[in-house]
Structure formats: structure tokens, C-alpha cells
Design a protein around this motif. Structure first.
Motif, PDB file in Angstrom:
ATOM      1  N   MET A 107      -0.003  40.426 -12.308  1.00  8.19           N
ATOM      2  CA  MET A 107       0.314  39.509 -11.207  1.00  8.19           C
ATOM      3  C   MET A 107       1.794  39.499 -10.847  1.00  8.19           C
ATOM      4  O   MET A 107       2.173  38.851  -9.856  1.00  8.19           O
ATOM      5  CB  MET A 107      -0.141  38.100 -11.572  1.00  8.19           C
ATOM      6  CG  MET A 107      -1.639  37.995 -11.788  1.00  8.19           C
ATOM      7  SD  MET A 107      -2.150  36.400 -12.496  1.00  8.19           S
ATOM      8  CE  MET A 107      -1.782  35.295 -11.125  1.00  8.19           C
ATOM      9  N   SER A 153      -4.491  47.092 -11.061  1.00  7.00           N
ATOM     10  CA  SER A 153      -4.603  45.867 -10.280  1.00  7.00           C
ATOM     11  C   SER A 153      -5.134  44.736 -11.157  1.00  7.00           C
ATOM     12  O   SER A 153      -5.766  44.966 -12.199  1.00  7.00           O
ATOM     13  CB  SER A 153      -5.546  46.076  -9.103  1.00  7.00           C
ATOM     14  OG  SER A 153      -6.884  46.256  -9.572  1.00  7.00           O
ATOM     15  N   THR A 154      -4.907  43.518 -10.710  1.00  6.31           N
ATOM     16  CA  THR A 154      -5.416  42.354 -11.432  1.00  6.31           C
ATOM     17  C   THR A 154      -6.938  42.422 -11.569  1.00  6.31           C
ATOM     18  O   THR A 154      -7.487  42.115 -12.634  1.00  6.31           O
ATOM     19  CB  THR A 154      -5.013  41.061 -10.696  1.00  6.31           C
ATOM     20  OG1 THR A 154      -3.584  40.978 -10.652  1.00  6.31           O
ATOM     21  CG2 THR A 154      -5.570  39.833 -11.389  1.00  6.31           C
ATOM     22  N   CYS A 204      -1.739  40.283 -16.750  1.00  3.11           N
ATOM     23  CA  CYS A 204      -2.807  40.303 -15.747  1.00  3.11           C
ATOM     24  C   CYS A 204      -2.456  41.104 -14.499  1.00  3.11           C
ATOM     25  O   CYS A 204      -3.269  41.168 -13.563  1.00  3.11           O
ATOM     26  CB  CYS A 204      -3.159  38.880 -15.331  1.00  3.11           C
ATOM     27  SG  CYS A 204      -3.911  37.890 -16.631  1.00  3.11           S
ATOM     28  N   HIS A 213      -8.242  35.211 -17.884  1.00  5.77           N
ATOM     29  CA  HIS A 213      -7.049  34.368 -17.796  1.00  5.77           C
ATOM     30  C   HIS A 213      -7.452  32.940 -17.448  1.00  5.77           C
ATOM     31  O   HIS A 213      -8.137  32.713 -16.444  1.00  5.77           O
ATOM     32  CB  HIS A 213      -6.135  34.953 -16.717  1.00  5.77           C
ATOM     33  CG  HIS A 213      -4.836  34.255 -16.551  1.00  5.77           C
ATOM     34  ND1 HIS A 213      -4.100  34.294 -15.385  1.00  5.77           N
ATOM     35  CD2 HIS A 213      -4.098  33.506 -17.406  1.00  5.77           C
ATOM     36  CE1 HIS A 213      -2.995  33.599 -15.530  1.00  5.77           C
ATOM     37  NE2 HIS A 213      -2.967  33.100 -16.744  1.00  5.77           N
ATOM     38  N   ARG A 248       1.023  36.300 -16.828  1.00  2.00           N
ATOM     39  CA  ARG A 248       0.871  36.888 -15.495  1.00  2.00           C
ATOM     40  C   ARG A 248       1.172  38.382 -15.515  1.00  2.00           C
ATOM     41  O   ARG A 248       0.532  39.164 -14.798  1.00  2.00           O
ATOM     42  CB  ARG A 248       1.789  36.167 -14.508  1.00  2.00           C
ATOM     43  CG  ARG A 248       1.340  34.751 -14.184  1.00  2.00           C
ATOM     44  CD  ARG A 248       2.316  34.053 -13.258  1.00  2.00           C
ATOM     45  NE  ARG A 248       1.854  32.721 -12.875  1.00  2.00           N
ATOM     46  CZ  ARG A 248       2.576  31.840 -12.234  1.00  2.00           C
ATOM     47  NH1 ARG A 248       3.839  32.142 -11.880  1.00  2.00           N
ATOM     48  NH2 ARG A 248       2.077  30.654 -11.926  1.00  2.00           N
TER      49      ARG A 248
END
Length: 236
Positions: free
Chosen positions: A53, A71-72, A51, A82, A48
């Protein structure tokens, strides 16, 4: 071989709780690295964090450029795909629509041919192309989740517990296909797994994560051959 993903001094937080502490590792281009550890060790948080997150400090570099402040959505557009724990397929949409969603950042004309390539890797999905994803078995949903990530044409594929909840024969087939994808398409992979024996059999390199910190890194072969490590951390 060159490094495609580099994680340096990574710390991750959920509100005031620190989940990762000074985590560092690298993924070589075209290689497979696995992160092993018990429940709660921080494996999912590591993916995460890559990514975008969760809140992090430290550095995450893709092809030598920092992505830890992006940003993701931007990280995905740069080629980081992912496959989350729980698969995350959209049950109300068909298999094919799920695959097309995986290509949402692309502007080329080869999406349809890449869907057929996914069907070649996972023939069951071709048979169920017009079925809603929610009607698939657990193994088929995992195949769809992997295929949807491949539709991004990723540089790096992140897989969170790909064996979880699946029958042994399905796990064997999926891991064989992951090996084929890595060999054929040269997709670099970072896999987090509780099934240490399975993950080490697929990966080139491994890191052991314990309560948010890396306690050991090395080649998969070296870790498999170390009796103390196997007994203390890997459970076999």
C-alpha cells in the motif's frame, strides 16, 4: 521453525518523506510477532508496506518468494490478510455480507462452513449476522474485522492496534480468541500495538520501532525482563 514472512532492509516512503529506514525482522511459521512503538514510530506503515500500500525499497518475502513488487490484491490472494486500524468494516452491509466479502479471492465450497467457524470464535457475530455492521459496537466491529480477515484463510494475519478504543474486558476476550486462533488454526500473526504489556503477553517475539527504525528485537520474555528497555521504550 521455518520463516513464513521475512522483511529485509525495508524502506518506505510517503511521497518524498521516508517513514521506514532499513527495517528487518522475521515471522516464524505459526508464531506471533509484535512490533511495538509510540505514535508515529512507523508501525502502521510497516503493515501497509507488507500489503503493497506504500512505496518501498528492500525485500519482503512470503514463503521465500518476494512480494514487495506485487499489487495489494495479489498479496492478499497469496494469503496475507490485513485488519487495519479503524477496522474498515462496511457499515451498510450485514455482518454476514462483510464475511463473504472477506472470501472474495476464494473459489472453494467451504465459505459457509468458515463463516460458522468465525461465529464459533465470536458468538456475538452469530447473534448479529443479519444486522448492518454500522450498528455494531466498537468491540463487535473489531470481532467482525478479524473474522473477515480469517475468511481469506490467511497464512499471515496482520493486525493494526487491535486493542485501540476498546473496553478492557473486550480487549481481554479478543486477545484470548487471537491466541486460540493461532493455536488451533496455526495462523501466523504480526501485531502492531501501543499496549506493550498486552502485546508481549500474546507474542513470542517482539521488535521495538522508533522513528522508523528497529532499535531492539528479541523474545517477548527477554524484552519483558529487561528493566532498561521497559522503562525507556515500553512505559511500565
Amino acid at each position: 521453525m521455518s520463516t513464513i514472512l521475512s522483511v529485509r532492509g525495508l524502506n518506505a516512503y510517503y511521497s518524498l518523506t521516508q517513514a521506514l529506514r532499513d527495517v528487518s525482522f522475521e515471522l516464524v511459521r505459526g508464531g506471533i510477532t509484535t512490533i511495538l512503538g509510540a505514535n508515529g514510530a512507523g508501525k502502521t506503515t510497516t503493515l501497509r508496506a507488507i500489503c503493497g500500500m506504500v512505496k518501498v525499497t528492500g525485500e519482503i518475502l512470503l514463503d521465500g518468494k518476494r512480494i514487495d513488487r506485487l499489487s495489494t490484491e495479489k498479496i492478499a490472494s497469496l494469503g496475507v490478510a490485513h485488519v487495519p486500524d479503524g477496522r474498515g468494516t462496511i457499515g451498510a452491509l450485514t455482518v454476514e455480507d462483510n464475511l463473504r466479502i472477506g472470501a472474495f479471492t476464494r473459489r472453494d465450497r467451504e465459505v459457509s462452513s468458515d463463516i460458522q467457524k468465525c461465529y464459533d470464535y465470536f458468538p456475538r457475530l452469530r447473534e448479529r449476522a443479519k444486522q448492518n455492521a454500522g450498528e455494531l459496537s466498537g468491540g463487535e466491529q473489531q470481532m467482525l474485522a478479524i473474522s473477515r480477515a480469517l475468511m481469506l484463510r490467511p497464512k499471515v494475519l496482520l493486525l493494526d492496534e487491535p486493542s485501540f478504543g476498546l473496553a478492557p474486558l473486550v480487549i481481554r476476550d479478543i486477545f484470548a480468541i487471537l491466541r486460540a486462533i493461532n493455536a488451533t488454526d496455526k495462523v501466523s500473526m504480526l501485531i502492531v500495538e501501543q499496549n506493550a504489556r498486552l502485546a508481549l503477553g500474546l507474542a513470542d517475539h517482539a521488535s521495538l520501532l522508533e522513528t522508523g527504525s528497529i532499535v531492539m528485537s528479541g523474545s517477548s520474555a527477554a524484552i519483558q525482563e529487561n528493566d532498561a528497555i521497559r522503562q525507556s521504550y515500553l512505559g511500565y
